[in-house]
Write an enzyme that holds these catalytic residues in place. Structure first.
Site: not given
Length: 384
Positions: A103, A341-344
């Site tokens: 992100n 979601y690991h910022c992705t």
């Protein structure tokens, strides 16, 4: 009572524990005779300036950068990426990115798409995070200004062929910006041989430094519009930011304490050697994949065993929420991993895990085989 996590497997987020020299270097600046770098010619200020420049030199050695002053310090990779993206793009420009971007790349691009009308194209990758270079070639247009790519996916652990990608970008007159959040310090990065125009990196991950540190390499032929404007300690009489580097991109007081710690971390990386660090982490990830692959209810993400990857292994457990698995690992087994979601979200779309996310275990140079054995045993128990 909650059991404290003692096995740390979240190095993709930040490395821990830090080498002893990191804290020592920070305390020396914090408590020693140092002052504001670049704001005076007296001894205390000069000491801070020397410490900061020494860190630039070490980073230049690590990334094979000719001029240390082409390295700009930022507070993290996100700021570095914002400086690169917002500093080179103008209304109407076309940008190519990939479907595994963090992100910190996607959101600045989408912001400029909304406010300045830039055009953004995200290239699809297969489930192992591999890119079809023929499709990349086809994506370029006359108005393409920038190619952005995560050197390694923070979900899949896959590694993109940056050298080939930069060659294609340059043939079309575009710049390449590499997000090295998951490779700096753990995988070979040579800005010269790989043809990298802009390299964003964190200080607190595999460079072993403290949080709140990072930087951006800017090729000497690339001029960016500064992201921040203010005092630099140089050319104070000018109305605009100085043209000289790194002052042009470092408005305000630098984090000398953090940069000193980063310098100590980079020094450790240089002493150990990136090749040895990668070899250690690769062997551990192969062990995780081999053993977890034997559990019927576990699905592994990213490249198959035997293929290059960084120290990341993401997976799902059938009929169990990823957050629940991570919670059990922490509370029952004292193992720290990251779930969700690991910022992705783009990465999860690529992996097919948008519905519930995944569990991510990520190793570092401090990770031991015993840590991996404990993780495997815990997942075997949870999967039952």
């Amino acid at each position: 009572m909650k059991q404290q996590s003692v096995i740390y497997l979240d190095h993709a987020a930040t490395s821990w524990p830090k080498p002893a020299g990191v804290g020592e270097a920070m305390m020396e600046i914090l408590n020693g005779p140092s002052a504001n770098s670049g704001r005076g010619s007296y001894g205390m200020a000069l000491k801070a300036a020397r410490t900061i420049f020494q860190t630039r030199v070490r980073l230049a050695n690590l990334f094979h950068i000719d001029n240390p002053n082409d390295i700009v310090f930022t507070s993290n990779t996100t700021e570095a990426l914002n400086l690169a993206i917002k500093g080179c793009l103008k209304p109407g420009d076309h940008v190519i990115a990939t479907m595994v971007e963090h992100n910190s790349v996607r959101r600045p691009l989408e912001y400029l798409k909304r406010t300045q009308g830039i055009q953004v194209e995200y290239l699809a990758l297969n489930s192992e995070g591999e890119l079809d270079l023929t499709e990349l070639e086809r994506a370029f247009r006359p108005e393409t200004k920038l190619l952005v790519c995560a050197h390694s996916s923070n979900l899949l652990g896959s590694i993109l062929p940056v050298g080939e990608m930069s060659r294609i970008a340059h043939e079309h007159g575009a710049l390449i910006l590499v997000d090295a959040a998951q490779t700096a310090g753990r995988y070979h990065v040579d800005v010269s041989s790989m043809g990298i125009d802009l390299l964003a990196f964190p200080g607190h991950k595999s460079l072993l430094g403290p949080q709140g540190t990072g930087g951006l390499y800017i090729h000497p032929n690339v001029d960016l519009e500064p992201l921040l404007h203010g005092g630099t300690g140089s050319q104070s009489e000018a109305l605009e930011m100085p043209l000289v580097r790194p002052d042009r991109y470092e408005a305000g007081t630098l984090n000398a304490v953090g940069i000193a710690g980063l310098g100590a971390g980079v020094n450790q990386v240089l002493e150990i050697g990136v090749e040895q660090i990668y070899s250690h982490e690769w062997k551990l990830t192969q062990n995780i994949m081999t053993e977890l692959g034997k559990i019927k209810k576990v699905t592994l993400l990213g490249p198959e065993p035997g293929k290059p990857r960084t120290g990341i292994v993401a997976f799902t457990v059938e009929d169990q929420d990823a957050s629940s698995v991570a919670f059990q690992l922490d509370r029952k087994f004292g193992i720290a991993v990251r779930a969700g979601y690991h910022c992705t979200p783009l990465g999860h779309m690529t992996a097919g895990t948008s519905a519930g996310g995944a569990v991510r275990a990520s190793v570092g140079y401090a990770t031991t085989e015993g840590d991996i054995d404990a993780l495997i045993a815990a997942i075997q128990y949870i999967a039952k």
